[in-house]
Write a protein that holds these residues in place. Structure first.
Motif, PDB file in Angstrom:
ATOM      1  N   THR A 131     -21.024 -37.017   6.784  1.00 27.40           N
ATOM      2  CA  THR A 131     -20.042 -35.947   7.040  1.00 27.40           C
ATOM      3  C   THR A 131     -19.141 -35.698   5.831  1.00 27.40           C
ATOM      4  O   THR A 131     -18.076 -35.109   5.955  1.00 27.40           O
ATOM      5  CB  THR A 131     -19.188 -36.290   8.283  1.00 27.40           C
ATOM      6  N   ARG A 132     -19.595 -36.158   4.635  1.00 24.12           N
ATOM      7  CA  ARG A 132     -18.805 -35.879   3.421  1.00 24.12           C
ATOM      8  C   ARG A 132     -18.942 -34.428   2.976  1.00 24.12           C
ATOM      9  O   ARG A 132     -18.211 -33.976   2.106  1.00 24.12           O
ATOM     10  CB  ARG A 132     -19.258 -36.808   2.283  1.00 24.12           C
ATOM     11  N   PHE A 133     -19.920 -33.710   3.537  1.00 23.88           N
ATOM     12  CA  PHE A 133     -20.109 -32.300   3.159  1.00 23.88           C
ATOM     13  C   PHE A 133     -20.571 -31.535   4.398  1.00 23.88           C
ATOM     14  O   PHE A 133     -20.930 -32.140   5.406  1.00 23.88           O
ATOM     15  CB  PHE A 133     -21.144 -32.185   2.028  1.00 23.88           C
ATOM     16  N   GLY A 134     -20.557 -30.212   4.316  1.00 20.65           N
ATOM     17  CA  GLY A 134     -20.900 -29.371   5.472  1.00 20.65           C
ATOM     18  C   GLY A 134     -22.391 -29.127   5.578  1.00 20.65           C
ATOM     19  O   GLY A 134     -23.153 -30.016   5.850  1.00 20.65           O
ATOM     20  N   MET A 135     -22.811 -27.872   5.349  1.00 18.08           N
ATOM     21  CA  MET A 135     -24.225 -27.493   5.415  1.00 18.08           C
ATOM     22  C   MET A 135     -24.831 -27.909   6.768  1.00 18.08           C
ATOM     23  O   MET A 135     -25.904 -28.492   6.834  1.00 18.08           O
ATOM     24  CB  MET A 135     -25.003 -28.133   4.266  1.00 18.08           C
ATOM     25  N   GLU A 136     -24.097 -27.619   7.849  1.00 19.32           N
ATOM     26  CA  GLU A 136     -24.541 -28.048   9.179  1.00 19.32           C
ATOM     27  C   GLU A 136     -25.681 -27.164   9.688  1.00 19.32           C
ATOM     28  O   GLU A 136     -25.815 -26.003   9.288  1.00 19.32           O
ATOM     29  CB  GLU A 136     -23.372 -28.005  10.168  1.00 19.32           C
ATOM     30  N   LEU A 137     -26.486 -27.735  10.591  1.00 22.00           N
ATOM     31  CA  LEU A 137     -27.593 -26.988  11.189  1.00 22.00           C
ATOM     32  C   LEU A 137     -27.042 -25.941  12.162  1.00 22.00           C
ATOM     33  O   LEU A 137     -26.048 -26.196  12.858  1.00 22.00           O
ATOM     34  CB  LEU A 137     -28.526 -27.926  11.966  1.00 22.00           C
ATOM     35  N   LYS A 138     -27.710 -24.778  12.196  1.00 20.01           N
ATOM     36  CA  LYS A 138     -27.352 -23.758  13.193  1.00 20.01           C
ATOM     37  C   LYS A 138     -28.609 -23.447  14.003  1.00 20.01           C
ATOM     38  O   LYS A 138     -29.683 -23.216  13.443  1.00 20.01           O
ATOM     39  CB  LYS A 138     -26.882 -22.478  12.496  1.00 20.01           C
ATOM     40  N   ASP A 139     -28.456 -23.441  15.324  1.00 15.43           N
ATOM     41  CA  ASP A 139     -29.580 -23.106  16.207  1.00 15.43           C
ATOM     42  C   ASP A 139     -29.620 -21.583  16.376  1.00 15.43           C
ATOM     43  O   ASP A 139     -28.702 -20.979  16.924  1.00 15.43           O
ATOM     44  CB  ASP A 139     -29.374 -23.779  17.570  1.00 15.43           C
ATOM     45  N   VAL A 140     -30.690 -20.963  15.833  1.00 12.69           N
ATOM     46  CA  VAL A 140     -30.796 -19.491  15.883  1.00 12.69           C
ATOM     47  C   VAL A 140     -31.943 -19.054  16.796  1.00 12.69           C
ATOM     48  O   VAL A 140     -32.426 -17.921  16.704  1.00 12.69           O
ATOM     49  CB  VAL A 140     -30.961 -18.894  14.462  1.00 12.69           C
ATOM     50  N   THR A 141     -32.374 -19.946  17.682  1.00 12.48           N
ATOM     51  CA  THR A 141     -33.507 -19.660  18.566  1.00 12.48           C
ATOM     52  C   THR A 141     -33.290 -18.358  19.342  1.00 12.48           C
ATOM     53  O   THR A 141     -34.173 -17.491  19.391  1.00 12.48           O
ATOM     54  CB  THR A 141     -33.732 -20.836  19.551  1.00 12.48           C
ATOM     55  N   ASP A 142     -32.093 -18.229  19.923  1.00 13.07           N
ATOM     56  CA  ASP A 142     -31.815 -17.030  20.731  1.00 13.07           C
ATOM     57  C   ASP A 142     -31.790 -15.769  19.875  1.00 13.07           C
ATOM     58  O   ASP A 142     -32.142 -14.684  20.347  1.00 13.07           O
ATOM     59  CB  ASP A 142     -30.471 -17.176  21.459  1.00 13.07           C
ATOM     60  N   VAL A 143     -31.377 -15.906  18.613  1.00 16.88           N
ATOM     61  CA  VAL A 143     -31.262 -14.732  17.727  1.00 16.88           C
ATOM     62  C   VAL A 143     -32.646 -14.190  17.367  1.00 16.88           C
ATOM     63  O   VAL A 143     -32.840 -12.984  17.234  1.00 16.88           O
ATOM     64  CB  VAL A 143     -30.477 -15.111  16.440  1.00 16.88           C
ATOM     65  N   VAL A 144     -33.639 -15.090  17.209  1.00 22.08           N
ATOM     66  CA  VAL A 144     -34.963 -14.657  16.711  1.00 22.08           C
ATOM     67  C   VAL A 144     -36.038 -14.642  17.806  1.00 22.08           C
ATOM     68  O   VAL A 144     -37.211 -14.397  17.519  1.00 22.08           O
ATOM     69  CB  VAL A 144     -35.440 -15.546  15.531  1.00 22.08           C
ATOM     70  N   LYS A 145     -35.631 -14.881  19.052  1.00 22.03           N
ATOM     71  CA  LYS A 145     -36.637 -15.070  20.116  1.00 22.03           C
ATOM     72  C   LYS A 145     -37.530 -13.846  20.343  1.00 22.03           C
ATOM     73  O   LYS A 145     -38.653 -13.979  20.829  1.00 22.03           O
ATOM     74  CB  LYS A 145     -35.978 -15.537  21.413  1.00 22.03           C
ATOM     75  N   ASP A 146     -37.061 -12.655  19.979  1.00 25.64           N
ATOM     76  CA  ASP A 146     -37.872 -11.449  20.206  1.00 25.64           C
ATOM     77  C   ASP A 146     -38.519 -10.907  18.930  1.00 25.64           C
ATOM     78  O   ASP A 146     -39.143  -9.839  18.957  1.00 25.64           O
ATOM     79  CB  ASP A 146     -36.990 -10.341  20.835  1.00 25.64           C
ATOM     80  N   CYS A 147     -38.370 -11.620  17.801  1.00 22.14           N
ATOM     81  CA  CYS A 147     -38.920 -11.087  16.547  1.00 22.14           C
ATOM     82  C   CYS A 147     -40.443 -11.276  16.498  1.00 22.14           C
ATOM     83  O   CYS A 147     -41.018 -11.998  17.315  1.00 22.14           O
ATOM     84  CB  CYS A 147     -38.254 -11.765  15.348  1.00 22.14           C
ATOM     85  N   GLU A 148     -41.089 -10.645  15.524  1.00 23.49           N
ATOM     86  CA  GLU A 148     -42.553 -10.668  15.441  1.00 23.49           C
ATOM     87  C   GLU A 148     -43.072 -11.738  14.476  1.00 23.49           C
ATOM     88  O   GLU A 148     -44.276 -11.808  14.235  1.00 23.49           O
ATOM     89  CB  GLU A 148     -43.067  -9.272  14.994  1.00 23.49           C
ATOM     90  N   PHE A 149     -42.175 -12.567  13.922  1.00 24.62           N
ATOM     91  CA  PHE A 149     -42.622 -13.598  12.972  1.00 24.62           C
ATOM     92  C   PHE A 149     -43.305 -14.708  13.768  1.00 24.62           C
ATOM     93  O   PHE A 149     -42.677 -15.404  14.562  1.00 24.62           O
ATOM     94  CB  PHE A 149     -41.424 -14.124  12.167  1.00 24.62           C
ATOM     95  N   VAL A 150     -44.625 -14.851  13.581  1.00 26.55           N
ATOM     96  CA  VAL A 150     -45.446 -15.716  14.426  1.00 26.55           C
ATOM     97  C   VAL A 150     -45.007 -17.190  14.379  1.00 26.55           C
ATOM     98  O   VAL A 150     -45.119 -17.917  15.368  1.00 26.55           O
ATOM     99  CB  VAL A 150     -46.947 -15.544  14.056  1.00 26.55           C
ATOM    100  N   VAL A 151     -44.493 -17.645  13.228  1.00 22.37           N
ATOM    101  CA  VAL A 151     -44.053 -19.045  13.098  1.00 22.37           C
ATOM    102  C   VAL A 151     -42.883 -19.322  14.049  1.00 22.37           C
ATOM    103  O   VAL A 151     -42.858 -20.333  14.754  1.00 22.37           O
ATOM    104  CB  VAL A 151     -43.657 -19.373  11.636  1.00 22.37           C
ATOM    105  N   PHE A 152     -41.915 -18.391  14.065  1.00 18.98           N
ATOM    106  CA  PHE A 152     -40.772 -18.543  14.965  1.00 18.98           C
ATOM    107  C   PHE A 152     -41.221 -18.424  16.420  1.00 18.98           C
ATOM    108  O   PHE A 152     -40.845 -19.236  17.278  1.00 18.98           O
ATOM    109  CB  PHE A 152     -39.701 -17.484  14.656  1.00 18.98           C
ATOM    110  N   LYS A 153     -42.032 -17.387  16.692  1.00 20.76           N
ATOM    111  CA  LYS A 153     -42.498 -17.148  18.078  1.00 20.76           C
ATOM    112  C   LYS A 153     -43.246 -18.357  18.635  1.00 20.76           C
ATOM    113  O   LYS A 153     -42.994 -18.815  19.748  1.00 20.76           O
ATOM    114  CB  LYS A 153     -43.422 -15.911  18.110  1.00 20.76           C
ATOM    115  N   GLY A 154     -44.182 -18.862  17.812  1.00 21.37           N
ATOM    116  CA  GLY A 154     -45.018 -19.988  18.250  1.00 21.37           C
ATOM    117  C   GLY A 154     -44.197 -21.221  18.585  1.00 21.37           C
ATOM    118  O   GLY A 154     -44.436 -21.894  19.599  1.00 21.37           O
ATOM    119  N   ALA A 155     -43.216 -21.524  17.744  1.00 19.20           N
ATOM    120  CA  ALA A 155     -42.368 -22.707  17.967  1.00 19.20           C
ATOM    121  C   ALA A 155     -41.590 -22.574  19.277  1.00 19.20           C
ATOM    122  O   ALA A 155     -41.521 -23.518  20.067  1.00 19.20           O
ATOM    123  CB  ALA A 155     -41.401 -22.880  16.794  1.00 19.20           C
TER     124      ALA A 155
END
Length: 595
Positions: free
Chosen positions: A295-319
């Protein structure tokens, strides 16, 4: 010819003298670091564990002639008078304001030319230094590390004794248990065909001490694990091990926070701000992709599943369709990172199970370059950048897969980028308690649940009903203490209810007969009145490594092993005499390829 010490008694260590001693006659002893013959005067730097001291030989010809013969690593005794330096003060030496005018010199032991110079921050290959570890240990930086380790051990003993803990030793020849890492085994001569194991920890024995009413126990315990080595692992190591009765999570955390605050104040003069922050395992994984977050630095993970759930990028869709997630990190200010460097990060991510990495580079002028932009509508891309708090000049990196893979990939990736950007300050000490670990973790390899810590960890009270219905969601009363992204200690509240303990062993696949065979002595003790109890163990080596700002625990252990668990100095492990094997009823079978 070596001389005797007879009649001489050391009055001071080299580094202990100062301007306060000017005018005193002293006797110092140590190793020759350097010898400089300036014609009418000889200067010798003498070294011992306390530091360096300049000795001056002049006027007396016989004494000067003898001093001129001194070589690096000769062991000598010197009698002389402390005086203020005649030449310039050496600000790089603690004793730089003074020198000793010698009146007597005895050469106690001569030395061959060492295979490498005895100096701080040695550039000599580690293999050679470990082969001659007895020489390597003369280096001032290693000596400081080991003296720090000794101080940490002494302060720990004093603090815990003051807190009512009893130091009790548990045996190092015990029964082998199948859970956890591999045991080191010791064959028994008296009981042929049977084996002792070296303890991986004193876990069951310290629980038995609680059953026996000792209330608060500790020891600096030697532990052994036959596992693959890393920079912070050795086959034998030391734990600051403790167990407490009639306590819950907060009581264990309280005493340990005060212990850490004392150690860091006394040893490093660093104030540890109490209470130390706490974070659940789930939050640590979601925010940092790690159960030991730095925790000495930020760069935290962000969950963007809901943001990209309808996109056409097959890698995101498949996961997402496979029950996984899409998460990202924002490497602030790295939007102009060259493609070659990004490709290296992709290769790095693949080492942790990623099939690839998706990225968005936002240039300073606001133009966007993305590895998957053609599969995204403009509004989808805008929403994604917004969700990641992307600004001009940022680099956004995404992983899409099962949660476990995504956490592992991005958790390690944020650390790698932080290393590259030199964000990891060794002078900063960021502590964190990680709590509420899962009680069990599923092993695809074994097709069953395994205990995340060990089989004696108490489930959270409110989760006990789920032992029969939803095992994967049961949380444990377990807690790890993390420092700068390294787990330095871990513990838990233990199961003290016989029914829950039997249930736990059953869930781990033990039949009642197997449970009795492996853990019968503990289960029997549980039938005779067990206090609620909890404990914690630190890796002493890891803790001192971080306090001493070292990168490897080998630098804080006197005689460490290398990656294949061998000792380059003593050449252990080694073959033994056939007679010894015969006495033990052991025959060595040749590996198949030799046959």
């Amino acid at each position: 010819m070596a001389e005797s010490m007879q009649g001489l008694k050391r009055t001071h260590r080299c580094g202990e003298l100062s301007m306060k001693n000017v005018g005193e006659t002293v006797t110092v002893m140590g190793w020759v670091q350097k010898n400089r013959n300036k014609g009418g005067i000889v200067f010798v730097d003498l070294r011992d564990r306390a530091g360096l001291l300049q000795i001056v030989f002049e006027d007396e010809e016989e004494l000067m002639a003898k001093a001129a013969k001194l070589r690096s690593e000769f062991v000598v005794a010197v009698v002389g008078t402390v005086v203020a330096r005649s030449g310039a003060v050496n600000k790089n030496m603690a004793t730089g304001e003074i020198e000793v005018r010698a009146s007597e010199l005895r050469i106690l032991s001569e030395s061959e030319t060492p295979p490498f110079p005895i100096e701080e921050n040695s550039k000599t290959k580690e293999e050679l230094r470990l082969k001659y570890r007895f020489l390597d240990l003369r280096r001032p930086d290693l000596q400081r590390n080991l003296m720090m380790r000794s101080r940490v051990a002494t302060l720990t003993r004093a603090f815990l004794a003051e807190e009512g803990f009893l130091e009790i030793e548990t045996p190092t020849m015990i029964k082998s248990t199948p859970e956890g890492a591999r045991d080191y085994l010791i064959p028994s001569r008296v009981n042929p065909g049977t084996f002792y194991a070296l303890p991986q920890s004193p876990q069951l024995l310290k629980q038995l001490l609680m059953c026996s009413g000792y209330d608060r126990y500790f020891q600096l315990a030697r532990c052994y694990r036959d596992e693959d080595l890393r920079a912070d692992r050795q086959p034998e190591f030391t734990q600051i091990d403790m167990e407490l009765s009639f306590v819950d999570v907060d009581d264990v955390i309280d005493v340990n926070e005060r212990l850490l605050a004392k150690l860091f104040k006394e040893v490093l003069d660093v104030e540890v701000s109490l209470p130390i922050p706490r974070m659940t395992w789930q939050e640590a994984m979601d925010r940092f992709g790690s159960d030991k977050p730095d925790t000495r630095f930020g760069m935290e993970l962000k969950d963007v599943t809901d943001v990209v759930k309808d996109c056409e990028f097959v890698v995101f869709k498949g996961a997402i369709e496979n029950g996984g997630s899409v998460r990202g990190i924002n490497a602030g200010g790295q939007g102009s990172m060259p493609r070659k460097k990004i490709d290296k990060l992709v290769d790095f991510a693949k080492d942790f199970g990623a099939k690839g990495l998706a990225y968005i580079a936002i240039h300073e002028d606001g133009t966007v370059k993305s590895s998957f932009g053609k599969f995204m509508k403009e509004e989808e891309m805008t929403a994604l950048i917004e969700a990641m708090d992307g600004q001009n000049g940022d680099l956004l990196l995404f992983a899409a897969d099962k949660n476990k893979v995504v956490w592992d990939v991005l958790g390690n990736l944020r650390l790698e980028i932080a290393r590259q950007l030199e964000l990891l300050d060794k002078n900063e000490y960021k502590f964190l308690w990680v709590t509420e670990f899962p009680l069990m973790e599923w092993s695809d390899e074994q097709g069953r649940y395994l205990a995340m810590h060990h089989p004696f960890t108490m489930p959270m009270d409110e989760d006990i009903p789920m032992l029969d219905t939803d095992l994967g969601k049961v949380r444990a009363k377990a807690y790890d203490i993390v420092l700068n992204g390294t787990e330095i200690g871990g513990g838990s509240v233990r199961i003290f209810n016989n029914e829950i303990q039997s249930k736990m062993l059953e869930l781990l696949g033990f039949t009642p007969e197997q449970a009795e065979e492996q853990f019968g002595f503990l289960l029997r003790a549980f039938r005779y009145g067990v206090p609620p109890h909890a404990g914690l163990a630190y890796g002493l080596d890891r803790l001192v490594m971080l306090m001493a700002k070292q990168d490897s625990i080998r630098d804080v252990i006197a005689f460490p092993k290398i990656k294949d668990a061998s000792d380059l100095m003593t050449e252990a492990p080694a073959a033994v005499d056939t007679k010894q094997l015969e006495e033990l009823g052991i025959e060595i079978s040749k590996p198949a390829e030799e046959e």
